[in-house]
Design a protein around this motif. Structure first.
Motif, PDB file in Angstrom:
ATOM      1  N   LEU A   1     -15.337  31.688 -10.374  1.00 39.37           N
ATOM      2  CA  LEU A   1     -15.699  32.761 -11.013  1.00 39.37           C
ATOM      3  C   LEU A   1     -17.085  33.227 -10.887  1.00 39.37           C
ATOM      4  O   LEU A   1     -18.037  32.080 -11.097  1.00 39.37           O
ATOM      5  N   ARG A   2     -17.656  34.249 -10.559  1.00 42.23           N
ATOM      6  CA  ARG A   2     -19.177  34.440 -10.366  1.00 42.23           C
ATOM      7  C   ARG A   2     -19.720  35.590 -11.433  1.00 42.23           C
ATOM      8  O   ARG A   2     -18.878  36.495 -11.647  1.00 42.23           O
ATOM      9  N   VAL A   3     -20.844  35.081 -12.101  1.00 47.82           N
ATOM     10  CA  VAL A   3     -21.376  36.056 -13.006  1.00 47.82           C
ATOM     11  C   VAL A   3     -22.458  37.136 -12.248  1.00 47.82           C
ATOM     12  O   VAL A   3     -23.324  36.504 -11.419  1.00 47.82           O
ATOM     13  N   ARG A   4     -22.112  38.228 -12.765  1.00 52.71           N
ATOM     14  CA  ARG A   4     -23.297  39.341 -12.197  1.00 52.71           C
ATOM     15  C   ARG A   4     -23.693  39.935 -13.301  1.00 52.71           C
ATOM     16  O   ARG A   4     -23.181  40.337 -14.378  1.00 52.71           O
ATOM     17  N   LEU A   5     -25.286  40.176 -13.291  1.00 47.24           N
ATOM     18  CA  LEU A   5     -25.906  40.561 -14.424  1.00 47.24           C
ATOM     19  C   LEU A   5     -26.512  42.088 -14.024  1.00 47.24           C
ATOM     20  O   LEU A   5     -26.888  42.440 -13.211  1.00 47.24           O
ATOM     21  N   GLN A   6     -25.566  43.053 -14.711  1.00 43.27           N
ATOM     22  CA  GLN A   6     -25.715  44.587 -14.455  1.00 43.27           C
ATOM     23  C   GLN A   6     -25.875  45.197 -15.818  1.00 43.27           C
ATOM     24  O   GLN A   6     -25.114  45.273 -16.306  1.00 43.27           O
ATOM     25  N   PRO A   7     -27.064  45.800 -15.651  1.00 44.83           N
ATOM     26  CA  PRO A   7     -27.456  46.343 -17.045  1.00 44.83           C
ATOM     27  C   PRO A   7     -26.409  47.431 -17.503  1.00 44.83           C
ATOM     28  O   PRO A   7     -26.252  47.652 -18.697  1.00 44.83           O
ATOM     29  N   GLY A   8     -26.012  48.341 -16.375  1.00 48.33           N
ATOM     30  CA  GLY A   8     -25.000  49.144 -16.851  1.00 48.33           C
ATOM     31  C   GLY A   8     -23.793  49.086 -17.276  1.00 48.33           C
ATOM     32  O   GLY A   8     -22.944  49.752 -17.457  1.00 48.33           O
ATOM     33  N   ALA A   9     -23.368  47.734 -17.184  1.00 49.70           N
ATOM     34  CA  ALA A   9     -21.951  47.107 -17.361  1.00 49.70           C
ATOM     35  C   ALA A   9     -21.817  47.283 -18.815  1.00 49.70           C
ATOM     36  O   ALA A   9     -22.587  47.317 -19.709  1.00 49.70           O
ATOM     37  N   LEU A  10     -20.492  46.837 -19.261  1.00 45.29           N
ATOM     38  CA  LEU A  10     -20.216  46.978 -20.689  1.00 45.29           C
ATOM     39  C   LEU A  10     -20.682  45.784 -21.426  1.00 45.29           C
ATOM     40  O   LEU A  10     -20.879  44.759 -20.871  1.00 45.29           O
ATOM     41  N   ALA A  11     -21.015  45.961 -22.756  1.00 42.38           N
ATOM     42  CA  ALA A  11     -21.998  44.873 -23.507  1.00 42.38           C
ATOM     43  C   ALA A  11     -20.996  43.631 -23.721  1.00 42.38           C
ATOM     44  O   ALA A  11     -21.518  42.445 -23.395  1.00 42.38           O
ATOM     45  N   GLY A  12     -19.867  43.795 -23.700  1.00 35.11           N
ATOM     46  CA  GLY A  12     -19.151  42.501 -23.985  1.00 35.11           C
ATOM     47  C   GLY A  12     -18.424  42.107 -22.646  1.00 35.11           C
ATOM     48  O   GLY A  12     -17.903  40.772 -22.559  1.00 35.11           O
ATOM     49  N   GLY A  13     -19.025  42.682 -21.553  1.00 32.61           N
ATOM     50  CA  GLY A  13     -18.633  41.897 -20.119  1.00 32.61           C
ATOM     51  C   GLY A  13     -17.378  42.668 -19.850  1.00 32.61           C
ATOM     52  O   GLY A  13     -16.415  42.945 -20.315  1.00 32.61           O
ATOM     53  N   LEU A  14     -17.150  42.639 -18.366  1.00 36.45           N
ATOM     54  CA  LEU A  14     -15.969  43.116 -17.693  1.00 36.45           C
ATOM     55  C   LEU A  14     -15.512  42.003 -16.581  1.00 36.45           C
ATOM     56  O   LEU A  14     -16.202  41.527 -15.767  1.00 36.45           O
ATOM     57  N   LEU A  15     -14.327  41.646 -16.763  1.00 37.66           N
ATOM     58  CA  LEU A  15     -13.822  40.453 -15.752  1.00 37.66           C
ATOM     59  C   LEU A  15     -12.659  41.015 -15.117  1.00 37.66           C
ATOM     60  O   LEU A  15     -11.527  41.814 -15.588  1.00 37.66           O
ATOM     61  N   HIS A  16     -12.866  40.773 -13.714  1.00 41.26           N
ATOM     62  CA  HIS A  16     -11.757  41.293 -12.880  1.00 41.26           C
ATOM     63  C   HIS A  16     -11.587  40.526 -11.608  1.00 41.26           C
ATOM     64  O   HIS A  16     -12.499  39.922 -11.458  1.00 41.26           O
ATOM     65  N   SER A  17     -10.232  40.437 -11.281  1.00 42.62           N
ATOM     66  CA  SER A  17     -10.090  39.760  -9.898  1.00 42.62           C
ATOM     67  C   SER A  17     -10.025  40.458  -8.720  1.00 42.62           C
ATOM     68  O   SER A  17      -9.689  41.542  -8.876  1.00 42.62           O
ATOM     69  N   LEU A  18     -10.522  39.844  -7.832  1.00 40.13           N
ATOM     70  CA  LEU A  18     -10.774  40.357  -6.435  1.00 40.13           C
ATOM     71  C   LEU A  18      -9.196  40.231  -5.762  1.00 40.13           C
ATOM     72  O   LEU A  18      -8.666  39.272  -5.651  1.00 40.13           O
ATOM     73  N   PRO A  19      -9.029  41.314  -4.697  1.00 38.95           N
ATOM     74  CA  PRO A  19      -7.947  40.985  -3.684  1.00 38.95           C
ATOM     75  C   PRO A  19      -8.168  40.163  -2.727  1.00 38.95           C
ATOM     76  O   PRO A  19      -9.500  39.614  -2.693  1.00 38.95           O
ATOM     77  N   PRO A  20      -7.228  39.548  -2.247  1.00 41.11           N
ATOM     78  CA  PRO A  20      -7.185  38.405  -1.456  1.00 41.11           C
ATOM     79  C   PRO A  20      -8.464  38.718  -0.168  1.00 41.11           C
ATOM     80  O   PRO A  20      -9.181  37.752   0.012  1.00 41.11           O
ATOM     81  N   GLU A  21      -8.527  39.776   0.184  1.00 43.33           N
ATOM     82  CA  GLU A  21      -9.541  40.023   1.320  1.00 43.33           C
ATOM     83  C   GLU A  21     -10.891  40.077   0.820  1.00 43.33           C
ATOM     84  O   GLU A  21     -11.755  39.284   1.153  1.00 43.33           O
ATOM     85  N   ALA A  22     -10.916  40.819  -0.470  1.00 44.45           N
ATOM     86  CA  ALA A  22     -12.583  40.562  -1.043  1.00 44.45           C
ATOM     87  C   ALA A  22     -12.771  39.289  -1.644  1.00 44.45           C
ATOM     88  O   ALA A  22     -14.016  38.959  -1.273  1.00 44.45           O
TER      89      ALA A  22
END
Length: 326
Positions: A170-191
C-alpha cells in the motif's frame, strides 16, 4: 611412507641364505649371479619437501582460545536480573515473584520474563527453565528474527511511504484536497502493475506534514478498515462453528493476536490488517473456536481444523510475517 618402510623391513627380515639341510650335501657350482635391478622409486615417496608455514614470532601474542573468538549466542532482557545458560545459550531474563500457583514463562519482543510463586525456591525455577530450555531458546530466536524483519520493514513516514495491507503493498499519498480521514482504494490489476502497488491511501495532509502526523493518520485509517473487515469475517465463520459473538474490540498487544471470552467478547489485534486474508481468517476462526473450547486441547484444534484444515501453514505465516513498527 608406509611403502618405503615396508621395503626397508623386507631387506632386513629376509635371510637370503637358505636353511642348511641335514645330512651330506652335494655342492654344485653356483650359477652366475645376476645383478639385482634397482627398485623403481615411487614418486609419491620422493616428493619435494613442502614449504613450511611461517612460524609465528615468539614475541607475538598467543592465539586466543576458540571460545573467546566465537562467543556463544546470548539473549538479554533490558530489565534482566537473572542469568542462566540454556542449550549452550546465555539467557538473561527478568524474574518476578507473583501471586500465582505455578512458574510461568513469557517470551516477548524484549526477551524472556519468568514469574514464580513466592514459595518456590530459585533452584526449582532454574530446573523448570532447563526443562523448557529448547522451547525458550526457540521462541527467543524467533522473536529476534521477527525484530530483524521488522527493522528491515521500517516505514519512512512521508509522501510515498509504503507498507503492507492485506498482504499486498500500500502506498500513502498526501493530497490536501482529499478527505480528512483518508480514502483507501484498491487499484485494478493493470494500474497496480503500472504503479507497483495494489492499494493507495490518500490523506488530506500537506506534503510538509510531520512524520508523526502522517503515521497517526495512517494508523487511524487502517484501524477503521480492520474493525469493519474483522466484523465481516466473524459473521462469516460464526455460523460454521455454531457459535455467536457479541462484541468486537481492537487491541494493540505486542504478543497476542486475539482473545475470546466465554460471554462472546472477541478482541483482535488491529495490526492483523497487514496480513493476507487467509491469515486473518485463521485468527478469526481460532478465537471463535474458543467460544466452544476454552483451551488448546486436541478437541480445540480439531474444531479449528474442521473450518481451516491448513491452519498450521497459516499460523506459520503469522509467526514469520514482517510488520512495520508502530
Amino acid at each position: 611412507m608406509n611403502r618405503l618402510l615396508q621395503f626397508t623391513l623386507d631387506l632386513f627380515e629376509r635371510d637370503p641364505t637358505p636353511a642348511a639341510p641335514s645330512g651330506p650335501v652335494k655342492r654344485r657350482a653356483a650359477p652366475p649371479r645376476r645383478p639385482k635391478a634397482a627398485p623403481t622409486p615411487d614418486p609419491q615417496l620422493f616428493e619435494p619437501p613442502r614449504p613450511k608455514a611461517p612460524t609465528p614470532s615468539p614475541a607475538g601474542p598467543p592465539a586466543a582460545p576458540l571460545t573467546e573468538v566465537i562467543a556463544p549466542m546470548s539473549f538479554r532482557h533490558p530489565q534482566a536480573n537473572r542469568e542462566l545458560q540454556l542449550q549452550g545459550t546465555w539467557v538473561a531474563y527478568r524474574f518476578e515473584r507473583a501471586r500465582r500457583r505455578s512458574i510461568g514463562f513469557v517470551v516477548g519482543p524484549e526477551g524472556l520474563v519468568v514469574r514464580a510463586p513466592r514459595w518456590v525456591p530459585q533452584a526449582e525455577v532454574d530446573a523448570a527453565l532447563r526443562t523448557k530450555s529448547a522451547w525458550i531458546v526457540r521462541k527467543l530466536d524467533e522473536a529476534r528474527e521477527r525484530q530483524t524483519r521488522q527493522a528491515e520493514a521500517s516505514v519512512a513516514w512521508a509522501d510515498g511511504a509504503e507498507l503492507p495491507f492485506l498482504g499486498e503493498p500500500l502506498r500513502v499519498r498526501l493530497q490536501p484536497g482529499a478527505l480528512a480521514g483518508g480514502l483507501l482504494h484498491s487499484l485494478p490489476p493493470e494500474a497496480a502493475a503500472e504503479q507497483g502497488v495494489r492499494h493507495l491511501l490518500s490523506l488530506g495532509l500537506p506534503p510538509q506534514a510531520e512524520a508523526s502526523q502522517i503515521k497517526d493518520a495512517v494508523q487511524a485509517c487502517l484501524m477503521r478498515e480492520a474493525k469493519a473487515l474483522f466484523a465481516q469475517r466473524l459473521d462469516h465463520y460464526a455460523p460454521q462453528l455454531g457459535v455467536q459473538w457479541k462484541k468486537l474490540a481492537l487491541s494493540n498487544a505486542s504478543t497476542r493476536w486475539g482473545s475470546a471470552r466465554i460471554d462472546g467478547s472477541i478482541r483482535l489485534n488491529w495490526r492483523l490488517i497487514h496480513f493476507s486474508l487467509p491469515v486473518i481468517d485463521y485468527v478469526v476462526v481460532h478465537e471463535l473456536a474458543h467460544l466452544r473450547v476454552m483451551d488448546h486441547s486436541p478437541r480445540f484444534w480439531d474444531t479449528v481444523a474442521a473450518v481451516v484444515p491448513d491452519h498450521a501453514e497459516r499460523r506459520q505465516q503469522l509467526r514469520l510475517g514482517a510488520l512495520p513498527r508502530w
